[in-house]
Scaffold this active site. Structure first.
Site, short mmCIF file in Angstrom:
data_model
loop_
_atom_site.label_atom_id
_atom_site.label_comp_id
_atom_site.label_asym_id
_atom_site.label_seq_id
_atom_site.Cartn_x
_atom_site.Cartn_y
_atom_site.Cartn_z
N ASP A 183 -7.99 3.19 1.60
CA ASP A 183 -7.09 3.55 2.69
C ASP A 183 -7.90 4.10 3.86
O ASP A 183 -8.59 5.11 3.73
CB ASP A 183 -6.10 4.61 2.19
CG ASP A 183 -4.96 4.85 3.15
OD1 ASP A 183 -5.04 4.43 4.32
OD2 ASP A 183 -3.97 5.48 2.73
N CYS A 202 0.87 -1.18 0.00
CA CYS A 202 0.00 0.00 0.00
C CYS A 202 0.91 1.23 0.00
O CYS A 202 2.09 1.11 -0.31
CB CYS A 202 -0.99 -0.01 1.16
SG CYS A 202 -0.28 0.15 2.80
N CYS A 254 -1.17 0.41 7.35
CA CYS A 254 -2.60 0.13 7.46
C CYS A 254 -2.97 -1.10 6.63
O CYS A 254 -2.94 -2.22 7.13
CB CYS A 254 -3.43 1.33 7.00
SG CYS A 254 -3.20 2.84 7.95
N ARG A 255 -3.30 -0.89 5.37
CA ARG A 255 -3.84 -1.96 4.53
C ARG A 255 -2.88 -3.13 4.32
O ARG A 255 -3.26 -4.29 4.51
CB ARG A 255 -4.27 -1.40 3.17
CG ARG A 255 -5.38 -0.39 3.27
CD ARG A 255 -5.65 0.29 1.96
NE ARG A 255 -4.53 1.18 1.61
CZ ARG A 255 -4.41 1.81 0.46
NH1 ARG A 255 -5.32 1.65 -0.48
NH2 ARG A 255 -3.39 2.61 0.24
N SER A 256 -1.68 -2.85 3.89
CA SER A 256 -0.76 -3.95 3.59
C SER A 256 -0.35 -4.70 4.85
O SER A 256 -0.18 -5.92 4.82
CB SER A 256 0.47 -3.46 2.83
OG SER A 256 1.18 -2.48 3.56
N ASN A 286 2.48 1.36 4.31
CA ASN A 286 2.76 0.08 4.96
C ASN A 286 2.45 0.10 6.45
O ASN A 286 3.07 -0.61 7.23
CB ASN A 286 4.21 -0.35 4.72
CG ASN A 286 4.51 -1.79 5.13
OD1 ASN A 286 5.62 -2.07 5.58
ND2 ASN A 286 3.58 -2.68 5.00
#
Length: 153
Positions: free
Chosen positions: A123, A8, A13-15, A11
């Protein structure tokens, strides 16, 4: 060994959530020795930081743990990983932009595996806690579908 990298922007949050989700799925299937799983960001904003506190709270709520520290996507990643997943179209463009010639990695949108057909993992950084829960649920659905498809082949 199979290998997957989740990417993402920063690095945190999402990933990071996707990495933890995939680790849990692999562990639950007794396949830890068969997989290399990691995550990173396209930007350098958060290098060395732990995931966002809201991401960590979401992980904890669902029994996920991580020792991950944010890092930036690098050239070696394209040679080490079979699949590099972006979370949105901007991530995919940024990944493609730095992909070296001769790379073995396939670049894909993680949301392409979502059984609910939600392609973009938004995000949650600028929103509330509920956005992290949505991302967790999306990542789990996508990672389960990817794992099941990959395990068949």
């Amino acid at each position: 060994m199979k290998s997957v990298l989740f990417v993402c922007l920063g690095n945190i949050c999402r990933s990071a959530l996707a990495e933890s989700a995939m680790n849990l799925i692999v562990k639950d299937n007794g396949a830890e020795s068969e997989w290399l799983i990691d995550s990173c960001g396209t930007a350098s904003y958060h290098i060395g930081e732990r995931p966002d506190s809201r991401a960590r709270a979401t992980m904890k709520k669902h029994g996920l743990t991580t020792q991950h520290k944010a890092r930036q996507l690098c050239t070696e990643d394209f040679h080490q990983f079979d699949v590099i997943f972006g979370m949105d179209d901007n991530n995919i463009r940024d990944i493609e932009r730095v992909k070296p010639k001769g790379s073995k990695a396939r670049i894909e949108l993680l949301g392409d595996y979502d059984p609910q057909n939600i392609k973009i993992i938004e995000d949650p950084y600028y929103g509330g806690d509920d956005g992290f829960e949505v991302v967790y649920e999306q990542c789990m659905r996508c990672c389960k579908a990817f794992y099941q498809q990959t395990s068949k082949s």
